[in-house]
Design a protein around this motif. Structure first.
Motif, PDB file in Angstrom:
ATOM      1  N   GLN A 243      92.303   9.739  45.512  1.00  0.00           N
ATOM      2  CA  GLN A 243      93.517   8.923  45.463  1.00  0.00           C
ATOM      3  C   GLN A 243      94.133   8.957  44.071  1.00  0.00           C
ATOM      4  OE1 GLN A 243      93.134   4.679  46.019  1.00  0.00           O
ATOM      5  NE2 GLN A 243      95.146   4.482  46.963  1.00  0.00           N
TER       6      GLN A 243
ATOM      7  N   VAL B  39      98.337   3.915  40.753  1.00  0.00           N
ATOM      8  CA  VAL B  39      97.394   4.803  40.084  1.00  0.00           C
ATOM      9  C   VAL B  39      96.624   4.062  38.991  1.00  0.00           C
ATOM     10  CG1 VAL B  39      98.868   5.791  38.262  1.00  0.00           C
ATOM     11  CG2 VAL B  39      97.127   7.208  39.375  1.00  0.00           C
TER      12      VAL B  39
ATOM     13  N   ALA C  56     103.360   4.852  43.673  1.00  0.00           N
ATOM     14  CA  ALA C  56     102.211   5.611  43.174  1.00  0.00           C
ATOM     15  C   ALA C  56     101.948   5.290  41.707  1.00  0.00           C
ATOM     16  CB  ALA C  56     102.449   7.103  43.365  1.00  0.00           C
TER      17      ALA C  56
ATOM     18  N   TYR D 254      97.795  10.291  43.680  1.00  0.00           N
ATOM     19  CA  TYR D 254      98.816   9.343  43.240  1.00  0.00           C
ATOM     20  C   TYR D 254      99.334   9.718  41.851  1.00  0.00           C
ATOM     21  CZ  TYR D 254      98.297   6.060  47.153  1.00  0.00           C
ATOM     22  OH  TYR D 254      98.304   5.465  48.394  1.00  0.00           O
TER      23      TYR D 254
ATOM     24  N   GLN E  25      98.574  -2.315  48.117  1.00  0.00           N
ATOM     25  CA  GLN E  25      99.186  -0.994  48.293  1.00  0.00           C
ATOM     26  C   GLN E  25      99.577  -0.779  49.757  1.00  0.00           C
ATOM     27  OE1 GLN E  25      96.256   1.828  46.881  1.00  0.00           O
ATOM     28  NE2 GLN E  25      96.078   0.823  44.889  1.00  0.00           N
TER      29      GLN E  25
END
Lengths: 238, 343, 96
Positions: A99, A121, A117, A103, A49
């Protein structure tokens, strides 16, 4: 990319980069071999990421290796040293719940980070699950593990206020995010027979500090280790 | 099995011998000679220990990897090594020993791991040299093990070899980047090859005429090729690879022998090998100390998980079929996501 | 710190893709079923090897004895008429 979108990608990219580095420090030290594998998986997801996010802003290696401490925009939470396994799990729990919520919202809105995202996710769901499973086991395991886990969630609590400081370039209802985070976290901690910490989640100094480039002392040493080889050979490729 | 009469044991042994001779696999519940079982346990345990001790010299560079790409590769590689250790411990456990028992033996120095990991990783180039030479030597050793007579070991090795194919290539690529990089990088690469070459050749074990276990292992088809044969194969493979890298192998006696159709190479310093084996290598103490420390510091975590499992042992009623009743099956928060995860 | 940390063993079965059965991939240790499933995911599907996992306590497996091998499977071995290759069909006949 607009400047504000850059700022957001940099902040989120730095979060992922720094946390992945901390998790990487566990390699060969985990409490059981299965956890060596699991922690490395999470570290790799986060590093992936980070690379995508930083590449939106510029050259990933220049950003990772050639910025000074004050130019990093990550949360102070993610730079906190690993401590014992309970601290690592508490840090991961606080971060991954946040997060995943963040996300999730970014993935369903139109924006520069939508695609990233949406992919991330799914990974983060697993990170959250891993952290929750261990929170349950440590919280509701032995007397010792309960004490250690409670100490860890207490110790890191003061770094959680920063999670809900607005990030430039992200159009998010931070208050709602905070409420959802608290609900999720409270449920997990209670299931784990742990007490939701009380006390300030941010002092005047800590609130939003990491996002402003103000970090805790251990971060400088972490960067020194991370950057020294790259910086020792200016211009070299690897 | 020990209670059977001599005649019956002879009968079993004949079946075992015939299976090995016919290149069939021996499976865990088959009768096997005690010495075969003991040899396998020793070898598989040592192999598993090597994987997990082998994480250390490379993990030493994870936090200093000079690019994010290299860092991701290195984390994935060290992770694989933990995974390979787990495959091998599981395979060893089919012979009636527990992983905890084997780990105890490692921690107390009663079982060994590959001596190569008692050398330190001093520079980043060492990560490349380990990938190219150490993993290269390991692969040369391991590929024949995929046909080992013991089924679980052979199957574990198939998985290990498949996953390890990237390990050697990443090491080679890493060294190539250094060799073609700045003079300082090139020098770093050459220095690493100088230090890792001879220990890699020692990984194949003592010369055939001095190898304690070789002959019996060959007869049992646990081992398929002799130490010297594999060592020669490795040298022959490495010479052109080193040339392509632009790096020298540190052996003035290394040259092609037309008559033999192989490379001749210099004498190996077996006194060094013996010294490291006896515990006097540069890192023996350090490697074991770190392993013990991780294990001891992790005890409370393992105990917590056991205690939690005991408290929550309220299994749901057995479903008719695991696929028919997915959501009753466990208390996993998101069972379907995990089970259907395409990861 | 010995026996209480000795987690039980689980057998792992992986469905490599839709349409195929779960097949045995190996085993692992875990304190309970939930963790076994997660460890299996990390250990046996790191490279996209699976779309679904089963974990079964190793102690729950009942196996046929290798000593019974011959009598146990013998009756199957002498019924070649169960296999399609047993039957002779004239050349040119299709869809059989």
């Amino acid at each position: 990319m607009t400047t504000t979108a850059n700022a957001a990608a940099l902040a989120l990219g730095d979060d992922a980069l720094v946390l992945s580095h901390r998790l990487g420090e566990w390699a060969g030290h985990a409490p059981v071999l299965e956890e060596d594998v699991a922690l490395a998986n999470i570290a790799l997801d986060l590093l992936g990421q980070a690379r995508v996010l930083l590449s939106l802003v510029g050259d990933e290696d220049e950003l990772a290796y050639l910025r000074e401490e004050r130019a990093f925009r990550n949360l102070q939470l993610v730079e906190q040293p690993n401590g014992d396994f309970a601290h690592t799990i508490a840090r991961q729990l606080y971060f991954s719940v946040w997060q995943r919520l963040l996300y999730g919202q970014l993935a369903s809105a139109e924006g520069a980070l939508t695609g990233i995202a949406a992919k991330a996710v799914k990974e983060v769901e697993y990170h959250q699950d891993h952290a929750e499973q261990w929170t349950l086991r440590l919280g509701d395991g032995t007397t010792e593990s309960h004490q250690r886990m409670q100490r860890a969630v207490d110790a890191l609590w003061r770094f959680t206020g920063e999670l809900f400081q607005p990030v430039e370039g992200l159009d998010i209802d931070w208050q709602a995010l905070e409420a959802a985070w608290l609900t999720s976290l409270t449920a997990t901690l209670e299931r784990a027979t742990l007490t939701v910490p009380v006390g300030p989640r941010a002092g005047g100094w800590a609130a939003g500090a990491g996002r402003q480039g103000l970090h805790t002392e251990s971060f400088g040493r972490m960067l020194a280790e991370m950057q020294h080889l790259h910086r020792s050979h200016p211009g070299a490729s690897w | 099995m020990t209670a059977v009469t001599t005649d019956a044991a002879d009968g079993y042994e004949a079946v075992f011998d015939a299976a090995v001779a016919a290149d069939e696999r021996i499976e865990p519940r088959d009768w096997m000679p005690d010495a075969y079982r003991a040899t396998l346990i020793r070898q598989m345990a040592q192999h598993a220990h090597s994987e997990i001790i082998g994480m250390q010299p490379e993990a030493n560079w994870i936090t200093r990897a000079p690019s994010l790409r290299r860092k991701a590769i290195l984390i994935a590689k060290v992770q694989d090594e933990a995974g390979h250790g787990l495959y091998l411990y599981s395979a060893a456990e089919t012979l009636g020993v527990s992983r905890d028992e084997l780990l105890d033996k490692l921690h107390s120095g009663r079982q060994r791991y590959s001596s190569i990991f008692n050398y330190p990783t001093l520079t980043w180039a060492d990560v490349g040299a380990i990938g190219w030479l150490v993993d290269g030597a390991a692969i040369t050793n391991q590929v024949p093990l995929c046909r080992c007579s013991y089924g679980p070991y052979a199957r574990a090795m198939v998985r290990v070899c498949k996953e390890e194919s990237f390990h050697q290539r990443q090491g080679y690529e890493l060294l190539l980047a250094l060799s073609r990089g700045t003079p300082a990088q090139h020098e770093m690469a050459q220095d690493a090859v100088n230090r890792w070459w001879w220990p890699s050749l020692m990984m194949f074990g003592p010369p055939d005429d001095e190898s304690a276990h070789s002959a019996q292992s060959m007869a049992w088809k646990i081992k398929r090729h002799s130490n010297d044969e594999l060592r020669q194969r490795f040298v022959d493979i490495c010479v052109p690879q080193a040339e392509a890298l632009g790096l020298a192998l540190p052996d003035p006696d290394l040259r092609w022998n037309e008559q033999r159709g192989h490379h001749d190479f210099g004498a190996i310093d077996w006194s060094e090998f013996q010294a490291v084996l006896k515990g006097n290598g540069p890192c023996n103490e350090q490697r074991l100390a770190q392993r013990r420390q991780a294990h001891e510091e992790g005890a409370w975590v393992r105990e917590a998980a056991t205690a939690y499992a005991e408290k929550h042992r309220h299994q749901p009623a057995a479903p008719d079929h695991p696929e028919a009743a997915q959501d009753q099956r466990s208390h996993v928060d998101r069972p379907t996501e995990l089970q259907e995860a395409t990861a | 710190m010995s026996s209480s940390t000795d987690w039980p063993m689980w057998e792992v079965f992986v469905r490599s893709r839709r349409g195929l059965s779960h097949t045995h991939a190996g085993s692992l240790h875990a304190p309970d079923a939930e963790m076994a499933l997660r460890n299996a995911r990390d250990l046996y599907t790191r490279r996209n090897e699976g779309v679904s996992l089963w974990v079964v306590p190793s102690t729950a497996i009942t196996a046929s004895s290798p000593d019974e091998k011959d009598p146990f499977f013998e009756s199957a071995a002498d019924k070649p008429y169960r296999h399609p290759t047993f039957y002779e069909i004239p050349d040119g006949v299709k869809h059989l």
